[in-house]
Design a protein around this motif. Structure first.
Motif, PDB file in Angstrom:
ATOM      1  N   LYS A 119      -0.475  60.035  35.181  1.00 51.53           N
ATOM      2  CA  LYS A 119      -1.136  58.809  34.728  1.00 51.53           C
ATOM      3  C   LYS A 119      -0.156  57.651  34.550  1.00 51.53           C
ATOM      4  O   LYS A 119      -0.407  56.546  35.023  1.00 51.53           O
ATOM      5  CB  LYS A 119      -1.882  59.068  33.412  1.00 51.53           C
ATOM      6  CG  LYS A 119      -3.039  60.048  33.549  1.00 51.53           C
ATOM      7  CD  LYS A 119      -3.707  60.295  32.208  1.00 51.53           C
ATOM      8  CE  LYS A 119      -4.846  61.304  32.346  1.00 51.53           C
ATOM      9  NZ  LYS A 119      -5.467  61.604  31.026  1.00 51.53           N
ATOM     10  N   LEU A 120       0.944  57.894  33.863  1.00 52.76           N
ATOM     11  CA  LEU A 120       1.884  56.830  33.542  1.00 52.76           C
ATOM     12  C   LEU A 120       3.087  56.786  34.475  1.00 52.76           C
ATOM     13  O   LEU A 120       3.650  55.714  34.710  1.00 52.76           O
ATOM     14  CB  LEU A 120       2.370  56.983  32.094  1.00 52.76           C
ATOM     15  CG  LEU A 120       1.299  56.891  31.004  1.00 52.76           C
ATOM     16  CD1 LEU A 120       1.913  57.135  29.631  1.00 52.76           C
ATOM     17  CD2 LEU A 120       0.614  55.532  31.030  1.00 52.76           C
ATOM     18  N   LEU A 121       3.489  57.917  34.967  1.00 52.31           N
ATOM     19  CA  LEU A 121       4.669  57.962  35.831  1.00 52.31           C
ATOM     20  C   LEU A 121       4.350  57.326  37.181  1.00 52.31           C
ATOM     21  O   LEU A 121       3.297  57.599  37.769  1.00 52.31           O
ATOM     22  CB  LEU A 121       5.123  59.411  36.041  1.00 52.31           C
ATOM     23  CG  LEU A 121       5.649  60.138  34.799  1.00 52.31           C
ATOM     24  CD1 LEU A 121       5.849  61.611  35.094  1.00 52.31           C
ATOM     25  CD2 LEU A 121       6.946  59.508  34.316  1.00 52.31           C
ATOM     26  N   PRO A 122       5.242  56.481  37.710  1.00 52.24           N
ATOM     27  CA  PRO A 122       4.972  55.843  39.005  1.00 52.24           C
ATOM     28  C   PRO A 122       4.996  56.835  40.158  1.00 52.24           C
ATOM     29  O   PRO A 122       5.654  57.882  40.090  1.00 52.24           O
ATOM     30  CB  PRO A 122       6.097  54.812  39.138  1.00 52.24           C
ATOM     31  CG  PRO A 122       7.155  55.263  38.188  1.00 52.24           C
ATOM     32  CD  PRO A 122       6.467  55.990  37.080  1.00 52.24           C
ATOM     33  N   ALA A 123       4.286  56.499  41.224  1.00 55.11           N
ATOM     34  CA  ALA A 123       4.129  57.394  42.377  1.00 55.11           C
ATOM     35  C   ALA A 123       5.360  57.343  43.277  1.00 55.11           C
ATOM     36  O   ALA A 123       6.261  56.514  43.125  1.00 55.11           O
ATOM     37  CB  ALA A 123       2.883  56.987  43.168  1.00 55.11           C
ATOM     38  N   THR A 124       5.355  58.244  44.240  1.00 55.02           N
ATOM     39  CA  THR A 124       6.417  58.310  45.243  1.00 55.02           C
ATOM     40  C   THR A 124       6.383  57.076  46.149  1.00 55.02           C
ATOM     41  O   THR A 124       5.317  56.533  46.436  1.00 55.02           O
ATOM     42  CB  THR A 124       6.234  59.570  46.104  1.00 55.02           C
ATOM     43  OG1 THR A 124       6.345  60.716  45.257  1.00 55.02           O
ATOM     44  CG2 THR A 124       7.273  59.665  47.202  1.00 55.02           C
ATOM     45  N   LYS A 125       7.568  56.661  46.573  1.00 57.45           N
ATOM     46  CA  LYS A 125       7.650  55.604  47.578  1.00 57.45           C
ATOM     47  C   LYS A 125       8.844  55.885  48.483  1.00 57.45           C
ATOM     48  O   LYS A 125       9.706  56.710  48.174  1.00 57.45           O
ATOM     49  CB  LYS A 125       7.778  54.236  46.921  1.00 57.45           C
ATOM     50  CG  LYS A 125       9.095  53.994  46.190  1.00 57.45           C
ATOM     51  CD  LYS A 125       9.136  52.571  45.631  1.00 57.45           C
ATOM     52  CE  LYS A 125      10.484  52.281  44.970  1.00 57.45           C
ATOM     53  NZ  LYS A 125      10.537  50.890  44.439  1.00 57.45           N
ATOM     54  N   THR A 126       8.888  55.197  49.604  1.00 57.41           N
ATOM     55  CA  THR A 126      10.015  55.300  50.531  1.00 57.41           C
ATOM     56  C   THR A 126      10.936  54.107  50.317  1.00 57.41           C
ATOM     57  O   THR A 126      10.464  52.980  50.118  1.00 57.41           O
ATOM     58  CB  THR A 126       9.515  55.308  51.986  1.00 57.41           C
ATOM     59  OG1 THR A 126       8.582  56.384  52.138  1.00 57.41           O
ATOM     60  CG2 THR A 126      10.670  55.524  52.952  1.00 57.41           C
ATOM     61  N   ILE A 127      12.251  54.340  50.355  1.00 58.46           N
ATOM     62  CA  ILE A 127      13.199  53.239  50.179  1.00 58.46           C
ATOM     63  C   ILE A 127      14.201  53.214  51.332  1.00 58.46           C
ATOM     64  O   ILE A 127      14.504  54.247  51.937  1.00 58.46           O
ATOM     65  CB  ILE A 127      13.955  53.324  48.831  1.00 58.46           C
ATOM     66  CG1 ILE A 127      14.753  54.625  48.707  1.00 58.46           C
ATOM     67  CG2 ILE A 127      13.000  53.181  47.668  1.00 58.46           C
ATOM     68  CD1 ILE A 127      15.604  54.690  47.455  1.00 58.46           C
ATOM     69  N   ASP A 128      14.680  52.025  51.619  1.00 59.97           N
ATOM     70  CA  ASP A 128      15.677  51.792  52.659  1.00 59.97           C
ATOM     71  C   ASP A 128      17.054  51.795  51.989  1.00 59.97           C
ATOM     72  O   ASP A 128      17.394  50.883  51.232  1.00 59.97           O
ATOM     73  CB  ASP A 128      15.415  50.449  53.339  1.00 59.97           C
ATOM     74  CG  ASP A 128      16.393  50.155  54.470  1.00 59.97           C
ATOM     75  OD1 ASP A 128      17.382  50.896  54.621  1.00 59.97           O
ATOM     76  OD2 ASP A 128      16.154  49.168  55.200  1.00 59.97           O
ATOM     77  N   LEU A 129      17.846  52.831  52.237  1.00 59.88           N
ATOM     78  CA  LEU A 129      19.140  52.961  51.591  1.00 59.88           C
ATOM     79  C   LEU A 129      20.153  51.924  52.063  1.00 59.88           C
ATOM     80  O   LEU A 129      21.183  51.718  51.419  1.00 59.88           O
ATOM     81  CB  LEU A 129      19.695  54.372  51.797  1.00 59.88           C
ATOM     82  CG  LEU A 129      18.930  55.495  51.081  1.00 59.88           C
ATOM     83  CD1 LEU A 129      19.493  56.860  51.465  1.00 59.88           C
ATOM     84  CD2 LEU A 129      18.974  55.319  49.564  1.00 59.88           C
ATOM     85  N   LYS A 130      19.869  51.276  53.197  1.00 58.33           N
ATOM     86  CA  LYS A 130      20.759  50.225  53.661  1.00 58.33           C
ATOM     87  C   LYS A 130      20.612  48.959  52.812  1.00 58.33           C
ATOM     88  O   LYS A 130      21.523  48.133  52.752  1.00 58.33           O
ATOM     89  CB  LYS A 130      20.467  49.883  55.128  1.00 58.33           C
ATOM     90  CG  LYS A 130      20.595  51.061  56.090  1.00 58.33           C
ATOM     91  CD  LYS A 130      22.006  51.620  56.127  1.00 58.33           C
ATOM     92  CE  LYS A 130      22.110  52.756  57.160  1.00 58.33           C
ATOM     93  NZ  LYS A 130      23.447  53.393  57.120  1.00 58.33           N
ATOM     94  N   ARG A 131      19.457  48.821  52.166  1.00 60.38           N
ATOM     95  CA  ARG A 131      19.184  47.638  51.361  1.00 60.38           C
ATOM     96  C   ARG A 131      19.160  47.944  49.863  1.00 60.38           C
ATOM     97  O   ARG A 131      19.484  47.089  49.049  1.00 60.38           O
ATOM     98  CB  ARG A 131      17.823  47.034  51.752  1.00 60.38           C
ATOM     99  CG  ARG A 131      17.750  46.560  53.205  1.00 60.38           C
ATOM    100  CD  ARG A 131      16.318  46.166  53.548  1.00 60.38           C
ATOM    101  NE  ARG A 131      16.197  45.669  54.908  1.00 60.38           N
ATOM    102  CZ  ARG A 131      16.275  44.396  55.255  1.00 60.38           C
ATOM    103  NH1 ARG A 131      16.479  43.486  54.331  1.00 60.38           N
ATOM    104  NH2 ARG A 131      16.158  44.031  56.517  1.00 60.38           N
ATOM    105  N   ASP A 132      18.762  49.138  49.532  1.00 63.29           N
ATOM    106  CA  ASP A 132      18.592  49.501  48.125  1.00 63.29           C
ATOM    107  C   ASP A 132      19.942  49.860  47.493  1.00 63.29           C
ATOM    108  O   ASP A 132      20.811  50.441  48.133  1.00 63.29           O
ATOM    109  CB  ASP A 132      17.636  50.699  48.013  1.00 63.29           C
ATOM    110  CG  ASP A 132      17.183  50.939  46.583  1.00 63.29           C
ATOM    111  OD1 ASP A 132      17.958  51.512  45.798  1.00 63.29           O
ATOM    112  OD2 ASP A 132      16.044  50.562  46.250  1.00 63.29           O
ATOM    113  N   GLU A 133      20.064  49.536  46.201  1.00 57.60           N
ATOM    114  CA  GLU A 133      21.300  49.822  45.480  1.00 57.60           C
ATOM    115  C   GLU A 133      21.648  51.305  45.497  1.00 57.60           C
ATOM    116  O   GLU A 133      22.815  51.690  45.451  1.00 57.60           O
ATOM    117  CB  GLU A 133      21.173  49.342  44.027  1.00 57.60           C
ATOM    118  CG  GLU A 133      22.442  49.498  43.203  1.00 57.60           C
ATOM    119  CD  GLU A 133      22.263  49.103  41.755  1.00 57.60           C
ATOM    120  OE1 GLU A 133      23.288  48.927  41.060  1.00 57.60           O
ATOM    121  OE2 GLU A 133      21.096  48.973  41.320  1.00 57.60           O
ATOM    122  N   ALA A 134      20.620  52.163  45.583  1.00 54.83           N
ATOM    123  CA  ALA A 134      20.859  53.605  45.563  1.00 54.83           C
ATOM    124  C   ALA A 134      21.663  54.074  46.769  1.00 54.83           C
ATOM    125  O   ALA A 134      22.254  55.154  46.739  1.00 54.83           O
ATOM    126  CB  ALA A 134      19.529  54.352  45.511  1.00 54.83           C
TER     127      ALA A 134
END
Length: 504
Positions: A119-134
């Motif tokens: 309910k409260l926890l956000p869902a899964t998403k895809t991220i671009d590691l070339k742009r994302d800080e992670a």
């Protein structure tokens, strides 16, 4: 001597399962006693990866019931203890031709998002590691990742909070007390217990015995109850290393290894990164478990496959190991053994009952306790009804998203403490932090400064309210301030605690 009255339930073991059962039972009106031979959470329960999670990898082993129950518990536990449990986002890097194909990971994460009533926890998403800080701290071969939700828990603290709440609800708590023997006598259990510090012994009685001794569960059956050759658990060693932080963001990483194992890299105590865990069978005494050279090499090599800057043994500032008592289901590999729990009630006609608790994990401890109370009701009669789902642990009586507000409130009451100190106090004690601070108007009023952000006022609280007896109890279980104190400062606390024990 025999102490009266007769308890309804006597719990052996002060880990998460034992303390959770004692709390639930006391809250229903049972008279409860619990004995822990060492410190609370000194075994398996402080040696976890410290996650409140569904167990994404368990889907591969078709443990859907366990995963669903664990997923459903994440938000229940978060609401129960928002000071020691909070949401954490996990970054799962993947590459074409990797260990698991992207479609398999997507399917697993789809189930993960929808299986447990999130309910409260956000869902899964895809991220671009070339742009994302992670992606900055990872090798450039990783271009994309999935990001999903689970939770973090201060494992040792949630154990002691359950013990505190059990005591507040009337349970008798014997810390550093070993159960020497237990035998059936006239419809009850006659239980001999010994204080491991003073050597004093006493005998208590109970209508029912709950064996929640974790890795020692079979030893209790063999040596205490007197059953020969008990073999119900498979001991699996899990080790973790702590290094200086490898990344600056607040997310964790879920990494996959070529041997099909997974491991995590998690932000830890602001300045560090926790890396683990290993999975290997263990045959020694659980109290002697230590990280091995091959485990250190394994974790360093595995992490170095992902991080741009390698992890070396010299980077390790601390490590910890624990033995997980998994129910022995005959799995061929340690990482394949079930993480589910098994409860076995033995109640011979006319004789006192015993409930043996095998396996389990931090995330499902509350549900395990509820199921244990169902078994206890079968054996000695039902009292009360399930109540813990909507409850709060001590200090947890604030909104799940109210942590920052609690920090601001504490600093407004005590403007002389630094923000980082206030943040740690709220993370450890929640709304009890102000009670701990009392009438202090300056740091001088907090008493002796032991190092880090540890002052005498907090040490006194831990001694008086949380059964702390040694410097190790405080530095490595109650506060993790051992990471910040020098050797001389830790020795100063040890000497102080020795004087406390001598004058108690």
């Amino acid at each position: 001597m025999v102490d009266a009255p007769v308890f309804d339930i006597f719990v052996v073991g002060g880990g998460i399962n034992g303390c959770g059962i004692a709390r639930d039972a006391a809250g229903r009106g049972y008279s409860v006693a619990l004995a822990e031979m060492n410190d609370f959470a000194s075994g398996t329960s402080s040696g976890a990866t410290k996650l409140i999670h569904g167990g994404l990898r368990y889907l591969e082993h078709y443990e859907f019931r366990l995963v669903r129950e664990a997923l459903m518990e994440r938000e229940v536990l978060w609401a129960m203890a928002p000071h020691v449990i909070w949401p954490l986002r996990f970054v799962l890097p993947y590459q074409k031709g990797g260990i698991r194909p992207a479609w398999m990971i997507r399917l697993g994460l789809f189930l993960y998002d929808h299986l447990g009533g999130r309910k409260l926890l956000p869902a899964t998403k895809t991220i671009d590691l070339k742009r994302d800080e992670a992606g900055k701290s990872l090798k450039p071969i990783f271009g994309r990742a999935f990001e999903y939700s689970d939770g973090w828990v201060d494992d040792a603290r949630i154990v002691v909070l359950n013990a505190r709440d059990a005591a507040m609800r009337g349970a008798t708590i014997y810390n550093r007390t070993k159960v020497v023997s237990a035998h059936r006598q006239e419809g009850h259990w006659s239980i001999s217990i010994q204080n491991t510090e003073t050597g004093d012994t006493r005998t208590v009685q109970a209508r029912m015995l709950v064996n929640a001794a974790g890795p020692w569960v079979d030893q209790v059956l063999s040596g205490v109850v007197g059953r020969n050759n008990a073999h119900n658990v498979r001991l699996v060693q899990g080790s973790h290393i702590i290094v200086r932080k490898k990344f600056d963001h607040a997310r964790a990483y879920f990494f996959q290894n070529p041997d099909n194992r997974i491991f995590f890299a998690i932000p830890y105590e602001s300045d560090f990164t926790l890396i683990g865990t290993t999975d290997r069978d263990y045959t020694g005494d659980p109290k002697d478990v230590r990280i091995s050279g091959p485990e250190i090499e394994y974790l360093c090599n595995a992490a170095s496959e992902y991080f741009a800057q390698p992890v070396r043994p010299d980077d390790i500032v601390w490590s910890y190991s624990a033995v997980r008592p998994l129910f022995d289901d005959g799995a061929s590999k340690a990482q394949e053994a079930t993480r589910d729990y098994v409860l076995k009630l033995e109640a011979p006609d006319g004789e006192a009952a015993i409930l043996n608790v095998f396996g389990g994990k931090l995330t499902t401890y509350r549900r395990l306790a509820e199921h244990a109370l169902e078994k206890i009701g079968e054996a000695i009669g039902t009292k009360g009804s399930s109540w813990t789902a909507g409850s709060r642990l001590p200090g947890g009586d604030f909104a799940v998203n109210g942590y920052e507000d609690q920090v601001k409130r504490l600093r407004s009451l005590y403007p002389f403490i630094e923000k980082r100190h206030a943040e740690r106090l709220v993370r450890c004690y929640g709304t009890d932090a102000a009670t701990l601070m009392g009438t202090a108007a300056s740091t001088l009023d907090l008493g002796r400064h032991f190092g880090g952000s540890l002052y005498e006022a907090e040490v006194r609280w831990l001694v008086e309210k949380e059964w702390a007896r040694t410097a190790e109890d405080i530095l490595w279980r109650r506060t993790k301030q051992g990471l910040f104190l020098t050797t001389d400062e830790a020795a100063g606390l040890d000497a102080y605690m020795t004087r406390v024990r001598q004058t108690a």
